[in-house]
Every structure is written in C-alpha cells, then in structure tokens.
Design a protein around this motif. Structure first.
Motif, PDB file in Angstrom:
ATOM      1  N   PHE A  49     -36.185  -3.974  17.001  1.00 49.52           N
ATOM      2  CA  PHE A  49     -36.681  -5.337  16.781  1.00 49.52           C
ATOM      3  C   PHE A  49     -37.978  -5.576  17.556  1.00 49.52           C
ATOM      4  O   PHE A  49     -38.486  -6.690  17.583  1.00 49.52           O
ATOM      5  CB  PHE A  49     -35.644  -6.366  17.231  1.00 49.52           C
ATOM      6  N   GLU A  50     -38.453  -4.537  18.266  1.00 48.92           N
ATOM      7  CA  GLU A  50     -39.715  -4.596  19.004  1.00 48.92           C
ATOM      8  C   GLU A  50     -40.448  -3.299  18.714  1.00 48.92           C
ATOM      9  O   GLU A  50     -39.813  -2.278  18.438  1.00 48.92           O
ATOM     10  CB  GLU A  50     -39.438  -4.621  20.514  1.00 48.92           C
ATOM     11  N   ASN A  51     -41.780  -3.329  18.852  1.00 41.79           N
ATOM     12  CA  ASN A  51     -42.570  -2.130  18.563  1.00 41.79           C
ATOM     13  C   ASN A  51     -42.196  -0.982  19.483  1.00 41.79           C
ATOM     14  O   ASN A  51     -41.790  -1.195  20.623  1.00 41.79           O
ATOM     15  CB  ASN A  51     -44.067  -2.422  18.743  1.00 41.79           C
ATOM     16  N   SER A  52     -42.367   0.222  18.970  1.00 43.72           N
ATOM     17  CA  SER A  52     -42.104   1.419  19.769  1.00 43.72           C
ATOM     18  C   SER A  52     -42.797   2.602  19.123  1.00 43.72           C
ATOM     19  O   SER A  52     -42.837   2.702  17.899  1.00 43.72           O
ATOM     20  CB  SER A  52     -40.599   1.674  19.826  1.00 43.72           C
ATOM     21  N   THR A  53     -43.332   3.479  19.934  1.00 46.53           N
ATOM     22  CA  THR A  53     -43.805   4.780  19.444  1.00 46.53           C
ATOM     23  C   THR A  53     -42.875   5.864  19.963  1.00 46.53           C
ATOM     24  O   THR A  53     -42.160   6.524  19.203  1.00 46.53           O
ATOM     25  CB  THR A  53     -45.255   5.047  19.916  1.00 46.53           C
ATOM     26  N   ARG A  54     -42.842   6.028  21.293  1.00 49.85           N
ATOM     27  CA  ARG A  54     -42.102   7.121  21.925  1.00 49.85           C
ATOM     28  C   ARG A  54     -40.589   7.044  21.699  1.00 49.85           C
ATOM     29  O   ARG A  54     -39.950   8.023  21.300  1.00 49.85           O
ATOM     30  CB  ARG A  54     -42.341   7.121  23.458  1.00 49.85           C
ATOM     31  N   THR A  55     -40.006   5.891  22.005  1.00 53.18           N
ATOM     32  CA  THR A  55     -38.547   5.783  21.993  1.00 53.18           C
ATOM     33  C   THR A  55     -38.012   5.939  20.574  1.00 53.18           C
ATOM     34  O   THR A  55     -37.051   6.675  20.329  1.00 53.18           O
ATOM     35  CB  THR A  55     -38.116   4.426  22.591  1.00 53.18           C
ATOM     36  N   GLN A  56     -38.661   5.262  19.633  1.00 56.76           N
ATOM     37  CA  GLN A  56     -38.193   5.321  18.247  1.00 56.76           C
ATOM     38  C   GLN A  56     -38.337   6.747  17.696  1.00 56.76           C
ATOM     39  O   GLN A  56     -37.402   7.302  17.129  1.00 56.76           O
ATOM     40  CB  GLN A  56     -38.987   4.306  17.410  1.00 56.76           C
ATOM     41  N   ALA A  57     -39.522   7.341  17.912  1.00 58.37           N
ATOM     42  CA  ALA A  57     -39.751   8.688  17.360  1.00 58.37           C
ATOM     43  C   ALA A  57     -38.803   9.698  18.005  1.00 58.37           C
ATOM     44  O   ALA A  57     -38.251  10.569  17.329  1.00 58.37           O
ATOM     45  CB  ALA A  57     -41.201   9.105  17.588  1.00 58.37           C
ATOM     46  N   SER A  58     -38.590   9.580  19.314  1.00 60.70           N
ATOM     47  CA  SER A  58     -37.777  10.609  19.975  1.00 60.70           C
ATOM     48  C   SER A  58     -36.301  10.440  19.642  1.00 60.70           C
ATOM     49  O   SER A  58     -35.591  11.437  19.508  1.00 60.70           O
ATOM     50  CB  SER A  58     -38.023  10.625  21.478  1.00 60.70           C
ATOM     51  N   PHE A  59     -35.806   9.212  19.467  1.00 59.21           N
ATOM     52  CA  PHE A  59     -34.414   9.051  19.026  1.00 59.21           C
ATOM     53  C   PHE A  59     -34.235   9.605  17.610  1.00 59.21           C
ATOM     54  O   PHE A  59     -33.199  10.196  17.293  1.00 59.21           O
ATOM     55  CB  PHE A  59     -33.982   7.579  19.078  1.00 59.21           C
ATOM     56  N   GLU A  60     -35.234   9.410  16.767  1.00 62.91           N
ATOM     57  CA  GLU A  60     -35.125   9.931  15.399  1.00 62.91           C
ATOM     58  C   GLU A  60     -35.134  11.468  15.400  1.00 62.91           C
ATOM     59  O   GLU A  60     -34.281  12.111  14.780  1.00 62.91           O
ATOM     60  CB  GLU A  60     -36.276   9.387  14.541  1.00 62.91           C
ATOM     61  N   ILE A  61     -36.071  12.041  16.142  1.00 64.39           N
ATOM     62  CA  ILE A  61     -36.143  13.508  16.222  1.00 64.39           C
ATOM     63  C   ILE A  61     -34.867  14.057  16.853  1.00 64.39           C
ATOM     64  O   ILE A  61     -34.300  15.059  16.376  1.00 64.39           O
ATOM     65  CB  ILE A  61     -37.395  13.940  17.028  1.00 64.39           C
TER      66      ILE A  61
END
Ligand code: CP
Length: 311
Positions: A49-61
């Motif tokens: 619900f908030e912007n993210s680059t690192r956290t979102q990408a790394s949880f997905e990977i």
C-alpha cells in the motif's frame, strides 16, 4: 512463530536462526541455478500500500526462487480505491487460501491488525513508523558478514530517527544482540520517548561518530513529517550528511550502510555511497533476498506443521 510482524517479538536465538539459514540462501543465490522447492504448492500474495523498490522486488524474487506461486496485488488498481477497507480486502484475499501474505502499509499497527484476521502467515514489509523487521535482519546479516560478529559493536544510526521504522527495528535487533547504539541527528528528528531505547543520543556527527564500527544513514522521510519541521537540504547535508571528512572520525574499518532509497547529497555523499571499500549498500540489497527466503521458509515450516493435511 506464526507471523513475522516485528523484531520486538523475536528472541536472540530466533534472530541467529534466521541469519544462519540466510547464509545458505546467499550461497544458493550466487549460483546459476537458484531454485529450491521449499515453498512448492504454496501461494504468496504481496500487498504493498506504499511505494517500494527493494522490499517488493526481493520478496517477489525470494518467493519465486523457493517455488511459491507469487502474486503481486496492484493496490493502486484494487477496490481499496472504491472504499473497501484494509480488513475487508484482507478477508477477501484470505478466502482464496493464500499461505503467505507480505504487507506494507503507511499506518503503524495495520499489519498486526490484519494478521489477526487471516489464516495464513503474515510478513510485515514495513508499517508506518513502527517496524520493518526484514530490513533489520538483512542489515544484521550484512554487519555480521562484514565484521565477523553481531555483538559488542558500536553502531551509529544517523538522521531522521523519529519517522523511521528501519531505525526502530534496528535499535530493537542490535540491542537484543548486545551492541552499543548511538543515535545521531537533529533533536527535532529524534523520537519523543528516546529514554526507553537504551541508546546514546548525539546532535553532532563529529562527536557521535568517534570510534564507531558501523555507520547507518537514513533518508529524511518527508512523507511522514505531517507539515512539521522540514530541514533545508543544504543545511542538513552540511550538519548531518555523511562525507569522507565526517567518516574519518569513525574507526578506519567502519562500514557505511543505507537501507535505500538514498538521496545523494542530502544524507550521504554520492561518491562515498559508491566506494566499495567502505559502503556495503549493495551487499544490503543482496542480503535482502536471502533473509526474505529464510524468513519465509521458517514461517512455512510452522504453517505446514499446523495443518493436518500437510503430513
Ligand atoms: N529499504 C526499503 O524498504 O526500500 P524500499 O522502500 O525500496 O522497499
């Protein structure tokens, strides 16, 4: 543990167990074939619900490397925009039988509340100014690998402490592992109840950085400043921005950290951030994938142990 909501709920042995398992994933992630099947058959939903680059990408990977079916909810395009509440959204997704729910939310406590309403394991990917547990764990792994230990270190956390969930989770983790913590920043950006943290507080970088092993820089989090005190960037950089001259007061082998996103020339000099002899900022990102793989594996083990059909 059923969820990973904060460092507050973890014992030192829990922290060590996550970091030890993460080491296996650091090794796996450096190989060409990076797959494991420990989350095979499980469904992971990422709700940011908030912007993210690192956290979102790394949880997905992390989820994909472990063999989970991973779905990223596009929260901007969700029915939240039509007035559906967080809890109703969570109950709707819960009815689809996810196993792991990764949640970032602007309100402190929102992820804890959501965890009470669902049957799956919930991982806090950052809630307001409260906690960001996987960030503190990846920072701990980075420190342990760089320094060879995670205890009896002098760690300076610098900048906008008041608005930082990263600072809060790191203070909790580093305190549990018996390190000495200094907070350095303008008094206006210190939390009000600072005494409860068992830390030393400085408003002068040169005093605060003397003899530290680790220098952790933070971004000015304007999105959480509520129209209150916002320092001018030039003055802030002059007094609190980390450059080579200020870093020279720390130990000669002190490492420089930043959770990102980084504002070059505001809280940190860009050349210093890129100096691989001092900066471990890219290592932090690498450790982030490994730590999230380890955290999800440990929660999945507990989840499967609690299900009668999983034997
Ligand atoms: N450190 C961190 O949480 O970065 P993101 O906001 O890009 O996920």
């Amino acid at each position: 543990h059923r969820h990973l909501l904060g460092i507050e709920q973890l014992a030192p042995d829990d922290i060590t167990a996550i970091l030890d398992l993460s080491e296996d994933y650091v090794t796996l992630n450096r190989q060409t074939a990076k797959h494991s099947d420990v989350l095979g058959g499980l469904t992971q939903i990422n709700m940011f619900f908030e912007n993210s680059t690192r956290t979102q990408a790394s949880f997905e990977i992390a989820g994909k490397r472990l063999g989970a079916d991973v779905m990223n909810m596009a929260m901007q395009a969700s029915s939240i925009k039509k007035g559906e509440t967080l809890i109703d959204t969570a109950l709707t997704l819960n009815a689809m039988h996810p196993d792991l729910l990764v949640v970032r939310h602007p309100h402190s406590g929102a992820v804890d509340l959501l965890a009470q309403k669902v049957n799956c394991a919930v991982l806090n990917a950052g809630d307001g100014r409260h906690e960001h547990p996987t960030q503190a764990l990846l920072d701990a792994l980075t420190i342990r690998r760089a320094k060879g230990r995670l205890h009896r270190l002098n760690v300076a956390i610098c900048g906008d402490i008041a608005h930082s969930r990263v600072a809060r989770s790191n203070i909790l983790l580093l305190g549990k592992m018996e390190n000495r913590i200094r907070l350095i920043g303008p008094p206006t950006l210190m939390p009000s109840q600072i005494d409860q943290f068992g830390v030393e507080v400085y408003d002068d970088m040169k005093q605060g950085l003397a003899d530290v092993d680790v220098v952790m820089m933070l971004r000015l989090q304007r999105e959480r400043m509520d129209g209150g005190f916002i320092p001018s960037e030039r003055e802030y950089y002059h007094r609190f921005g980390l450059d080579a001259e200020k870093l020279a007061l720390a130990r000669p082998d002190a490492i420089v950290m930043h959770p990102g996103p980084m504002n070059r020339g505001v809280e940190i000099d860009g050349t210093l951030a890129d100096d691989i002899n001092r900066s471990v900022i890219q290592d932090q990102v690498e450790m982030g994938v490994a730590v999230r793989m380890a955290a999800m594996e440990l929660l999945a083990r507990n989840l499967l142990a609690s299900r009668p059909d999983a034997a």
